[in-house]
Design a protein around this motif. Structure first.
Motif, PDB file in Angstrom:
ATOM      1  N   ILE A   1      -0.145  -0.840   1.513  1.00  0.00           N
ATOM      2  CA  ILE A   1       0.816   0.235   1.236  1.00  0.00           C
ATOM      3  C   ILE A   1       0.984   0.210  -0.278  1.00  0.00           C
ATOM      4  O   ILE A   1       1.771  -0.551  -0.821  1.00  0.00           O
ATOM      5  N   LEU A   2       0.176   1.013  -0.973  1.00  0.00           N
ATOM      6  CA  LEU A   2       0.070   0.917  -2.425  1.00  0.00           C
ATOM      7  C   LEU A   2       1.400   1.071  -3.139  1.00  0.00           C
ATOM      8  O   LEU A   2       1.686   0.359  -4.090  1.00  0.00           O
ATOM      9  N   GLN A   3       2.229   1.999  -2.703  1.00  0.00           N
ATOM     10  CA  GLN A   3       3.477   2.235  -3.410  1.00  0.00           C
ATOM     11  C   GLN A   3       4.532   1.182  -3.123  1.00  0.00           C
ATOM     12  O   GLN A   3       5.581   1.186  -3.739  1.00  0.00           O
ATOM     13  N   PHE A   4       4.292   0.264  -2.204  1.00  0.00           N
ATOM     14  CA  PHE A   4       5.203  -0.846  -1.948  1.00  0.00           C
ATOM     15  C   PHE A   4       4.725  -2.087  -2.707  1.00  0.00           C
ATOM     16  O   PHE A   4       4.820  -3.195  -2.249  1.00  0.00           O
ATOM     17  N   GLN A   5       4.171  -1.864  -3.895  1.00  0.00           N
ATOM     18  CA  GLN A   5       3.665  -2.975  -4.691  1.00  0.00           C
ATOM     19  C   GLN A   5       4.827  -3.782  -5.230  1.00  0.00           C
ATOM     20  O   GLN A   5       5.914  -3.254  -5.396  1.00  0.00           O
ATOM     21  N   PRO A   6       4.640  -5.018  -5.550  1.00  0.00           N
ATOM     22  CA  PRO A   6       3.368  -5.721  -5.522  1.00  0.00           C
ATOM     23  C   PRO A   6       3.073  -6.399  -4.193  1.00  0.00           C
ATOM     24  O   PRO A   6       1.947  -6.771  -3.922  1.00  0.00           O
ATOM     25  N   THR A   7       4.057  -6.564  -3.318  1.00  0.00           N
ATOM     26  CA  THR A   7       3.861  -7.421  -2.156  1.00  0.00           C
ATOM     27  C   THR A   7       3.085  -6.789  -1.016  1.00  0.00           C
ATOM     28  O   THR A   7       2.479  -7.501  -0.232  1.00  0.00           O
ATOM     29  N   MET A   8       3.090  -5.481  -0.885  1.00  0.00           N
ATOM     30  CA  MET A   8       2.440  -4.857   0.265  1.00  0.00           C
ATOM     31  C   MET A   8       1.103  -4.208  -0.085  1.00  0.00           C
ATOM     32  O   MET A   8       0.554  -3.448   0.687  1.00  0.00           O
ATOM     33  N   HIS A   9       0.550  -4.537  -1.267  1.00  0.00           N
ATOM     34  CA  HIS A   9      -0.754  -3.989  -1.632  1.00  0.00           C
ATOM     35  C   HIS A   9      -1.849  -4.511  -0.706  1.00  0.00           C
ATOM     36  O   HIS A   9      -2.741  -3.770  -0.317  1.00  0.00           O
ATOM     37  N   LYS A  10      -1.765  -5.783  -0.366  1.00  0.00           N
ATOM     38  CA  LYS A  10      -2.689  -6.376   0.606  1.00  0.00           C
ATOM     39  C   LYS A  10      -1.856  -7.240   1.535  1.00  0.00           C
ATOM     40  O   LYS A  10      -1.880  -8.463   1.449  1.00  0.00           O
ATOM     41  N   ALA A  11      -1.122  -6.600   2.411  1.00  0.00           N
ATOM     42  CA  ALA A  11      -0.216  -7.312   3.314  1.00  0.00           C
ATOM     43  C   ALA A  11      -0.944  -7.701   4.592  1.00  0.00           C
ATOM     44  O   ALA A  11      -1.912  -7.061   5.002  1.00  0.00           O
TER      45      ALA A  11
ATOM     46  N   LEU B   1       5.047  -7.222   9.099  1.00  0.00           N
ATOM     47  CA  LEU B   1       4.217  -7.143   7.910  1.00  0.00           C
ATOM     48  C   LEU B   1       4.642  -8.252   6.949  1.00  0.00           C
ATOM     49  O   LEU B   1       5.840  -8.445   6.719  1.00  0.00           O
ATOM     50  N   TYR B   2       3.673  -8.962   6.389  1.00  0.00           N
ATOM     51  CA  TYR B   2       3.937 -10.080   5.490  1.00  0.00           C
ATOM     52  C   TYR B   2       3.126  -9.872   4.219  1.00  0.00           C
ATOM     53  O   TYR B   2       1.902  -9.797   4.260  1.00  0.00           O
ATOM     54  N   GLY B   3       3.812  -9.726   3.103  1.00  0.00           N
ATOM     55  CA  GLY B   3       3.135  -9.533   1.828  1.00  0.00           C
ATOM     56  C   GLY B   3       3.595 -10.539   0.803  1.00  0.00           C
ATOM     57  O   GLY B   3       4.741 -10.986   0.818  1.00  0.00           O
ATOM     58  N   THR B   4       2.692 -10.893  -0.095  1.00  0.00           N
ATOM     59  CA  THR B   4       3.020 -11.865  -1.135  1.00  0.00           C
ATOM     60  C   THR B   4       2.278 -11.511  -2.413  1.00  0.00           C
ATOM     61  O   THR B   4       1.228 -10.862  -2.379  1.00  0.00           O
TER      62      THR B   4
ATOM     63  N   SER C   1       9.088   1.746  -7.287  1.00  0.00           N
ATOM     64  CA  SER C   1       8.043   1.195  -6.429  1.00  0.00           C
ATOM     65  C   SER C   1       7.397   2.227  -5.525  1.00  0.00           C
ATOM     66  O   SER C   1       6.303   2.023  -5.045  1.00  0.00           O
ATOM     67  N   CYS C   2       8.049   3.353  -5.303  1.00  0.00           N
ATOM     68  CA  CYS C   2       7.463   4.391  -4.462  1.00  0.00           C
ATOM     69  C   CYS C   2       7.957   5.732  -4.950  1.00  0.00           C
ATOM     70  O   CYS C   2       9.151   5.978  -4.971  1.00  0.00           O
ATOM     71  N   THR C   3       7.046   6.588  -5.353  1.00  0.00           N
ATOM     72  CA  THR C   3       7.425   7.887  -5.876  1.00  0.00           C
ATOM     73  C   THR C   3       6.745   8.968  -5.076  1.00  0.00           C
ATOM     74  O   THR C   3       5.731   8.756  -4.427  1.00  0.00           O
TER      75      THR C   3
END
Length: 153
Positions: A111-121, A133-136, A20-22
């Motif tokens: 936070i692009l690399q924290f996908q899928p939930t934090m792409h549009k948190a 922070l709340y992502g879904t 998820s994060c590189t």
């Protein structure tokens, strides 16, 4: 049998977190097509302690796969450090890295690399001493993955 199953779950969770994060090559394109001009603000900039990081998997998001739902309670060495240059350094659990972030508005972050939930948190709480922070994300099978990260200074 339970120990083998637990070990397998932990192994798959580790693989998910690693993927998820590189680390990014400096020449790579790490831009966000939603907001190509990130605008980090001073209210979230700086080092935050991780209070907790929770994950809910509703409706079998991965069709029986991972990640497993749960609530990780941060320890004294866990942090997220939002830099003014649009990077966030972090250590959550045992996982350490640096990712790009874009402040999309006063109430949303990517936070692009924290996908899928934090792409549009969503930033559902921000004060000088607390940040939530709340992502879904919804999968093609209708399952929903929800991630909430609570931070404090």
């Amino acid at each position: 049998m339970k120990n083998t199953l637990l070990a397998l779950k932990v192994f798959i969770l580790i693989l998910f977190l690693i993927s998820s994060c590189t680390k990014q090559n400096e020449d790579s394109d790490n831009s966000d097509p939603v907001n190509p001009n990130p605008q980090p603000t001073s209210i979230i900039s700086g080092r935050w302690k991780v209070v907790n990081d929770s994950l809910a998997n509703i409706g079998d998001y991965y069709n029986g796969g991972f990640p497993m739902p749960g609530n990780y309670i941060g320890n004294s060495s866990d942090f997220m450090d939002f830099k003014s240059n649009g990077e966030v350094n972090f250590k959550i659990y045992w996982y350490t890295g640096t990712c790009k972030y874009n402040l999309l508005s006063d109430s949303s972050i990517s936070i692009l690399q924290f996908q899928p939930t934090m792409h549009k948190a969503k930033i559902i709480n921000v004060t000088s001493t607390s940040l939530t922070l709340y992502g879904t994300d919804t999968s093609s099978n209708g399952g929903v993955l929800i991630k909430i990260i609570n931070l404090k200074r």
